[in-house]
Design an enzyme around this catalytic site. Structure first.
Site, short mmCIF file in Angstrom:
data_model
loop_
_atom_site.label_atom_id
_atom_site.label_comp_id
_atom_site.label_asym_id
_atom_site.label_seq_id
_atom_site.Cartn_x
_atom_site.Cartn_y
_atom_site.Cartn_z
N CYS A 220 0.84 -1.21 0.00
CA CYS A 220 0.00 0.00 0.00
C CYS A 220 0.88 1.26 0.00
CB CYS A 220 -1.00 -0.03 1.15
SG CYS A 220 -2.33 1.19 0.97
N GLU B 237 -2.25 -8.43 4.58
CA GLU B 237 -2.24 -8.69 6.02
C GLU B 237 -3.57 -8.36 6.70
OE1 GLU B 237 -1.20 -4.27 5.97
OE2 GLU B 237 -1.22 -5.98 4.62
N HIS C 42 -3.70 -4.84 0.77
CA HIS C 42 -3.24 -5.22 2.10
C HIS C 42 -3.44 -6.71 2.32
CE1 HIS C 42 -2.47 -1.34 4.14
NE2 HIS C 42 -3.41 -0.86 3.37
#
Length: 252
Positions: free
Chosen positions: A113, A201, A199
């Site tokens: 990002c 994660e 993202h």
């Protein structure tokens, strides 16, 4: 026995409150992702999930200390609430450090990002606001042929949360994918760097927290918020992306 893969996570800002409490910041989130990804990779002779990762965390948002390149094998640049195109000391220092890493040929870079945008900026690409607006929650990314080869998928589904973007892929850099709202969803140069705009994660609970916070601040309209919340729990390819990151870091 292969020595541990030493990854320095450069935390580019505070994680959302609940995630900070649960994971102890972005570094903890990526440790969870990469450990899960190492297990999914299932190549213990190359990367043992139990002891093959040595992940350090560097709060570069509040501190000026960066890792020494001789002590690490890779740097991971996290997301941030700040804008990668800002002319402020800590971001300018991060761009300079990224350029230093790019100028050598051993330590590799992962960018997520904001981190993806910092790599773009360090390479001279234009980074700025997306006039088409926010890209949020689980979205499809159309992969290039190289993207399909690296990720082993025809299309990526990944959590998104960004209003800024890299406008064009820098010369000599391989584009990994695009979406209707963002032409540069990932960048790659063999043995140098790999980035994604999304993202990998993030999970649904965290995204829900972020989306509701943006709505409460008046940044998201109720319609935007409802649309994003409808997609936060769609299964996504975060672990597959993490496994691809690790494969990239292990490539000789």
């Amino acid at each position: 026995m292969r020595p541990p893969l030493r990854i320095a996570t450069l935390e580019c800002g505070p994680a959302p409150p609940n995630a900070d409490k649960q994971y102890n910041g972005f570094g903890g989130m990526f440790e969870v992702l990469l450990t899960s990804s190492a297990k999914a990779l299932n190549q213990p002779e190359r990367l043992n999930p139990e002891n093959g990762l040595e992940i350090s965390e560097w709060d570069i948002y509040n501190n000026k200390t960066y890792p020494q390149l001789e002590d690490i094998d890779a740097v991971l640049l996290t997301g941030s609430e700040d804008d990668a195109f800002e002319d402020v000391p800590w971001i300018n220092r991060l761009v300079e450090f990224t350029q230093q890493v790019l100028a050598q040929d051993r330590v590799r870079i992962l960018g997520i990002c904001f981190g993806h945008q910092i790599v773009g900026r360090a390479l001279g690409a234009k980074v700025g606001r997306n006039d088409q607006g926010w890209e949020a929650a689980v979205c499809d990314v159309d992969l290039t042929e190289k993207g399909k080869e690296l990720f082993g998928l025809e299309k990526l589904q990944i959590q998104q949360m960004h209003l800024d973007l890299v406008f064009d892929c820098p010369p000599g850099v391989t584009l990994l994918g695009s979406s209707p709202l963002c032409a540069v969803q990932g960048m790659y140069t063999p043995r140098r760097f790999m980035t994604v705009q999304g993202h990998p994660e993030f999970e649904g609970e965290l995204q829900t927290e972020i989306i509701k916070s943006l709505e409460n601040k008046g940044i998201f309209s109720e319609v935007q918020s409802r649309d994003a919340l409808d997609r936060v729990h769609i299964p996504h390819d975060g672990v597959a992306i993490g496994s691809t990151f690790l494969t990239f870091l292990l490539e000789e």
